[in-house]
Design a protein around this motif. Sequence first.
Motif, PDB file in Angstrom:
ATOM      1  N   UNK A  24    -106.858   4.698  81.102  1.00 12.94           N
ATOM      2  CA  UNK A  24    -107.404   5.981  81.538  1.00 12.94           C
ATOM      3  C   UNK A  24    -106.436   7.126  81.236  1.00 12.94           C
ATOM      4  N   UNK A  25    -105.161   6.856  81.346  1.00 14.00           N
ATOM      5  CA  UNK A  25    -104.171   7.907  81.135  1.00 14.00           C
ATOM      6  C   UNK A  25    -104.103   8.330  79.679  1.00 14.00           C
ATOM      7  N   UNK A  26    -104.412   7.409  78.777  1.00  9.16           N
ATOM      8  CA  UNK A  26    -104.283   7.701  77.351  1.00  9.16           C
ATOM      9  C   UNK A  26    -105.620   7.942  76.655  1.00  9.16           C
ATOM     10  N   UNK A  27    -106.742   7.618  77.294  1.00 12.80           N
ATOM     11  CA  UNK A  27    -108.052   7.793  76.654  1.00 12.80           C
ATOM     12  C   UNK A  27    -108.267   9.252  76.277  1.00 12.80           C
ATOM     13  N   UNK A  28    -108.784   9.480  75.062  1.00  9.49           N
ATOM     14  CA  UNK A  28    -108.937  10.860  74.600  1.00  9.49           C
ATOM     15  C   UNK A  28    -110.224  11.118  73.832  1.00  9.49           C
ATOM     16  N   UNK A  29    -110.977  10.075  73.459  1.00  9.20           N
ATOM     17  CA  UNK A  29    -112.179  10.249  72.657  1.00  9.20           C
ATOM     18  C   UNK A  29    -113.445  10.198  73.510  1.00  9.20           C
ATOM     19  N   UNK A 189    -117.781  20.673  83.868  1.00  2.20           N
ATOM     20  CA  UNK A 189    -116.604  20.467  84.704  1.00  2.20           C
ATOM     21  C   UNK A 189    -115.672  19.432  84.082  1.00  2.20           C
ATOM     22  N   UNK A 190    -116.246  18.314  83.594  1.00  2.00           N
ATOM     23  CA  UNK A 190    -115.445  17.256  82.980  1.00  2.00           C
ATOM     24  C   UNK A 190    -114.780  17.750  81.705  1.00  2.00           C
ATOM     25  N   UNK A 191    -115.526  18.495  80.885  1.00  2.00           N
ATOM     26  CA  UNK A 191    -114.966  19.005  79.630  1.00  2.00           C
ATOM     27  C   UNK A 191    -113.791  19.946  79.886  1.00  2.00           C
ATOM     28  N   UNK A 192    -113.942  20.828  80.877  1.00  2.00           N
ATOM     29  CA  UNK A 192    -112.856  21.755  81.213  1.00  2.00           C
ATOM     30  C   UNK A 192    -111.643  20.988  81.728  1.00  2.00           C
ATOM     31  N   UNK A 193    -111.909  19.985  82.589  1.00  2.00           N
ATOM     32  CA  UNK A 193    -110.813  19.185  83.135  1.00  2.00           C
ATOM     33  C   UNK A 193    -110.106  18.412  82.037  1.00  2.00           C
ATOM     34  N   UNK A 194    -110.889  17.888  81.071  1.00  2.00           N
ATOM     35  CA  UNK A 194    -110.302  17.121  79.967  1.00  2.00           C
ATOM     36  C   UNK A 194    -109.396  18.010  79.115  1.00  2.00           C
ATOM     37  N   UNK A 199    -104.026  19.582  77.498  1.00  2.00           N
ATOM     38  CA  UNK A 199    -103.023  20.633  77.333  1.00  2.00           C
ATOM     39  C   UNK A 199    -101.758  20.291  78.110  1.00  2.00           C
ATOM     40  N   UNK A 200    -101.937  19.747  79.319  1.00  2.00           N
ATOM     41  CA  UNK A 200    -100.790  19.383  80.145  1.00  2.00           C
ATOM     42  C   UNK A 200     -99.996  18.255  79.500  1.00  2.00           C
ATOM     43  N   UNK A 201    -100.717  17.272  78.935  1.00  2.00           N
ATOM     44  CA  UNK A 201    -100.027  16.169  78.263  1.00  2.00           C
ATOM     45  C   UNK A 201     -99.249  16.678  77.058  1.00  2.00           C
ATOM     46  N   UNK A 202     -99.891  17.591  76.320  1.00  2.00           N
ATOM     47  CA  UNK A 202     -99.251  18.130  75.119  1.00  2.00           C
ATOM     48  C   UNK A 202     -97.980  18.895  75.484  1.00  2.00           C
TER      49      UNK A 202
END
Length: 236
Positions: A24-29, A189-194, A199-202
């Motif tokens: 979950x922490x690394x999922x991005x697609x 909401x999910x898209x904005x959170x993603x 951005x935070x991870x980057x």
Amino acid sequence: MGALHLMPGTTFSNAEELGDYDPKRHASLTLRELERYIALEVVGSCHQSIHSGLGRPPIAVWREDEGEIPLRLPQDRMRFWLTFLPEEERTLRPDGIHLFGLRYWSPALSADVGRSKRRLLVKYDPRDMSRVFVRRPSGNFVEARYADVTLPSVTLREAQTARRTLLEKGRREVDMRSIIRTAMAQRELVEVAAKKTAAARHAKARGSKSKVDDGGWGSLRGVDSSKPVPFVEDAN
């Protein structure tokens, strides 16, 4: 499958291989992006690489023999596709087909209303609930769209989550518009959170002293990503 297990967010083949890795922490697609990734892997990598059994790229063998081997294509491609879709049985009401809180209608169903008490087979695509396919008593399938064609497409999961959310709020009678509006709001909401999470991870990665998080396996280890791999998509 080996290539998929190199992607960020993989769950690996079993719990032992998964270890402490947090998918979950690394999922991005998104699901759509994953589908495209798999298609590119098959067409752009697998078909172009040497096959252990053939000793040649599969696409080369295909092109060599495709003119000599007759292709057994389905006579009805739509019906062939429908066989792979999940299905439910529903009664045809005067106002259409009701499925997962959504209502569908097609003028082709008008002649069947009230003619039979038998439940009809309904095929649906969980990725796009804007339409379903209803098998009429004659045996033919017809496409039925949202009764309100102005509503956007949602996935089955979005529709079910939205409906559950509304019911938890005490809405005993949940209308279709409320379901779709809620699903779209939740999607946004999910898209904005993603985006915020990415951005935070980057930002965190840029501030880290280590360029590669080997402990988390968030990157493809052993792959020199600085060298681009050429991919030529066949225009034909």
